[in-house]
Design a protein around this motif. Structure first.
Motif, short mmCIF file in Angstrom:
data_model
loop_
_atom_site.label_atom_id
_atom_site.label_comp_id
_atom_site.label_asym_id
_atom_site.label_seq_id
_atom_site.Cartn_x
_atom_site.Cartn_y
_atom_site.Cartn_z
N ASP A 64 -7.50 3.48 13.76
CA ASP A 64 -8.85 4.02 13.89
C ASP A 64 -9.32 4.62 12.57
OD1 ASP A 64 -11.05 4.68 15.91
OD2 ASP A 64 -10.69 6.63 14.96
N LEU A 65 -8.44 5.32 11.88
CA LEU A 65 -8.79 5.88 10.56
C LEU A 65 -9.04 4.77 9.55
CD1 LEU A 65 -6.26 8.88 10.22
CD2 LEU A 65 -8.72 9.03 10.61
N LEU A 66 -8.22 3.73 9.61
CA LEU A 66 -8.38 2.61 8.66
C LEU A 66 -9.74 1.94 8.81
CD1 LEU A 66 -4.90 0.79 8.76
CD2 LEU A 66 -5.96 1.88 6.78
N TYR A 67 -10.15 1.72 10.06
CA TYR A 67 -11.39 0.98 10.28
C TYR A 67 -12.64 1.86 10.31
CZ TYR A 67 -9.07 -3.46 11.03
OH TYR A 67 -8.36 -4.62 10.83
N PHE A 68 -12.51 3.09 10.81
CA PHE A 68 -13.72 3.89 11.04
C PHE A 68 -13.73 5.24 10.32
CE2 PHE A 68 -12.86 1.30 14.87
CZ PHE A 68 -13.90 0.39 14.72
N GLY A 69 -12.60 5.61 9.69
CA GLY A 69 -12.49 6.91 9.04
C GLY A 69 -13.50 7.11 7.93
N LYS A 70 -13.83 6.03 7.24
CA LYS A 70 -14.73 6.13 6.08
C LYS A 70 -16.20 6.24 6.53
CE LYS A 70 -15.49 3.67 1.74
NZ LYS A 70 -15.19 2.40 1.06
N THR A 224 -8.59 2.26 -1.36
CA THR A 224 -8.48 2.96 -2.63
C THR A 224 -7.33 3.96 -2.47
OG1 THR A 224 -9.93 4.78 -1.95
CG2 THR A 224 -11.00 2.85 -2.94
N GLU A 225 -6.85 4.50 -3.56
CA GLU A 225 -5.75 5.47 -3.48
C GLU A 225 -6.18 6.69 -2.67
OE1 GLU A 225 -2.13 6.76 -3.47
OE2 GLU A 225 -2.66 4.77 -4.18
N GLU A 226 -7.46 7.08 -2.83
CA GLU A 226 -7.97 8.24 -2.10
C GLU A 226 -7.99 7.97 -0.59
OE1 GLU A 226 -11.96 11.05 -1.71
OE2 GLU A 226 -12.01 9.30 -3.05
N GLU A 227 -8.46 6.78 -0.21
CA GLU A 227 -8.51 6.41 1.22
C GLU A 227 -7.09 6.35 1.81
OE1 GLU A 227 -12.52 3.58 0.97
OE2 GLU A 227 -10.52 2.69 0.78
N ARG A 228 -6.20 5.81 1.02
CA ARG A 228 -4.80 5.69 1.47
C ARG A 228 -4.20 7.08 1.74
NH1 ARG A 228 0.22 5.23 -1.09
NH2 ARG A 228 1.66 3.73 -0.10
N CYS A 229 -4.43 8.00 0.83
CA CYS A 229 -3.92 9.37 0.97
C CYS A 229 -4.52 10.05 2.20
CB CYS A 229 -4.23 10.21 -0.27
SG CYS A 229 -3.24 9.70 -1.69
N LYS A 230 -5.81 9.79 2.44
CA LYS A 230 -6.49 10.40 3.60
C LYS A 230 -5.87 9.92 4.91
CE LYS A 230 -11.06 12.11 2.55
NZ LYS A 230 -12.37 11.74 2.09
N VAL A 231 -5.56 8.63 4.98
CA VAL A 231 -4.95 8.09 6.20
C VAL A 231 -3.56 8.68 6.39
CG1 VAL A 231 -4.11 6.00 7.37
CG2 VAL A 231 -6.29 5.94 6.15
N ILE A 232 -2.77 8.71 5.32
CA ILE A 232 -1.40 9.26 5.41
C ILE A 232 -1.44 10.72 5.86
CG2 ILE A 232 0.67 9.88 4.06
CD1 ILE A 232 0.18 7.26 2.43
N GLU A 233 -2.39 11.45 5.32
CA GLU A 233 -2.54 12.86 5.70
C GLU A 233 -2.97 12.97 7.17
OE1 GLU A 233 -5.51 16.51 4.56
OE2 GLU A 233 -5.19 14.98 3.02
N GLY A 234 -3.92 12.13 7.57
CA GLY A 234 -4.46 12.16 8.94
C GLY A 234 -3.45 11.82 10.00
N VAL A 235 -2.48 10.95 9.66
CA VAL A 235 -1.48 10.55 10.66
C VAL A 235 -0.19 11.37 10.57
CG1 VAL A 235 -2.36 8.18 10.88
CG2 VAL A 235 -0.50 8.65 9.27
N GLY A 236 -0.20 12.41 9.75
CA GLY A 236 0.96 13.30 9.70
C GLY A 236 1.18 13.93 11.06
N PHE A 237 2.43 14.12 11.46
CA PHE A 237 2.73 14.62 12.80
C PHE A 237 2.06 15.97 13.06
CE2 PHE A 237 5.25 16.84 16.02
CZ PHE A 237 5.25 15.89 17.03
#
Length: 301
Positions: A64-70, A224-237
């Motif tokens: 969901d973050l990958l497709y709609f987070g932005k 982008t590196e920024e988007e990637r970091c946001k997803v990783i942060e968002g899916v943190g436990f």
């Protein structure tokens, strides 16, 4: 939960398991069978398939973050995960069915989750060649997580004590059937179907960045590196556990006084539950049931 509490919450008694097309099920996931089987998939639908308690919400939120987070950054903090990623076979009185939620979605792609074993997936998903992400978790941690889930979820059967639950888990007398059949069935299907990506919970826990790259490659997405970091942060436990839109705290059938929906998210927590003899017996049974498969799991990382 005391019976009085259950009455106060206006909840029906816990459901009983029954055999359904060779798989242990409960009526909440079979009552809408015809509508589910006749569900019309779209070619860009993405299915998240798992055995219960194997990282479903984790990967659902990731997609969901990958497709709609932005384009809708507020979505992940204002819309419950079960509305963003409908649970296809869900059918509980007084709530919209999973099919209804999926059919009313206007966003594209539709992200749809299921706990069905491979043979129950509606045929239109295969006909439309939809992409499917399957997530598997090692049997020992999966059993522990499922036990705590059944303790706190009033629409699941009564789990009983840990030894009897573990015995039933090994016999496949669980909602959605045998863990062994489930993970092996999807694994076999993956061997001939390039539209299935098979992820391991343990790999996600070990290196989320690496697994996210695999998912993006499978879905044809570039970040982008920024988007990637946001997803990783968002899916943190911890982030997901605190987020009421991903932690199921808004659902009245789940009793957080017994256990949170998102409990530990660790690999290896089974060691805090299995006795030495339970572990030995489990390993013996596991070896028998997993002999004729190339599928391999890690129980620690």
């Amino acid at each position: 939960m005391a019976k009085a509490d259950q009455k106060e919450m206006d909840l029906p008694p816990r459901p009983e398991l029954f055999e359904f097309h060779g798989v242990s099920m409960i009526h909440y996931f079979t009552d809408n069978w015809e509508s589910v089987q006749n569900f019309q998939a779209k070619p860009d639908d993405i299915v998240i398939a798992t055995y219960p308690k194997a990282g479903t919400t984790w990967v659902s939120h990731m997609l969901d973050l990958l497709y709609f987070g932005k384009c809708s950054p507020e979505r992940g903090s204002s819309m419950p995960i079960f509305e963003r990623v409908p649970f296809l076979e869900f059918c509980v009185p007084g709530l919209p069915t999973g099919v209804e939620v999926a059919e009313s979605m206007t966003s594209s792609p539709r992200l749809i989750k299921t706990h069905f074993p491979v043979q129950f997936l509606p045929k239109s998903f295969w006909e439309q060649k939809c992409r499917i992400i399957y997530v598997a978790r090692n049997s020992k941690d999966n059993a522990v997580s499922y036990f705590h889930f059944d303790r706190m979820n009033m629409v699941e059967p009564e789990p009983g004590d840990w030894p009897s639950f573990l015995q039933r888990f090994q016999e496949g007398k669980m909602v959605f059937g045998s863990w062994y059949d489930h993970v092996k069935g999807w694994w076999e299907k993956k061997q001939t179907n390039p539209k299935i990506l098979y992820l391991m919970y343990e790999d996600l826990a070990e290196d989320m960045g690496r697994e996210l790259d695999r998912v993006c490659s499978f879905l044809g997405l570039s970040l982008t590196e920024e988007e990637r970091c946001k997803v990783i942060e968002g899916v943190g436990f911890d982030a997901m556990k605190k987020n009421s839109m991903t932690n199921y705290s808004t659902i009245k059938v789940m009793d957080f006084k017994i256990s949170p929906f998102m409990r530990k998210g660790k690999v290896g927590d089974w060691k805090n539950h299995f006795t030495v003899s339970q572990n030995e017996q489990f390993d013996k049974e596991y070896k028998k049931k997993m002999t004729h498969t190339t599928l391999r799991f890690r129980t620690e990382i």
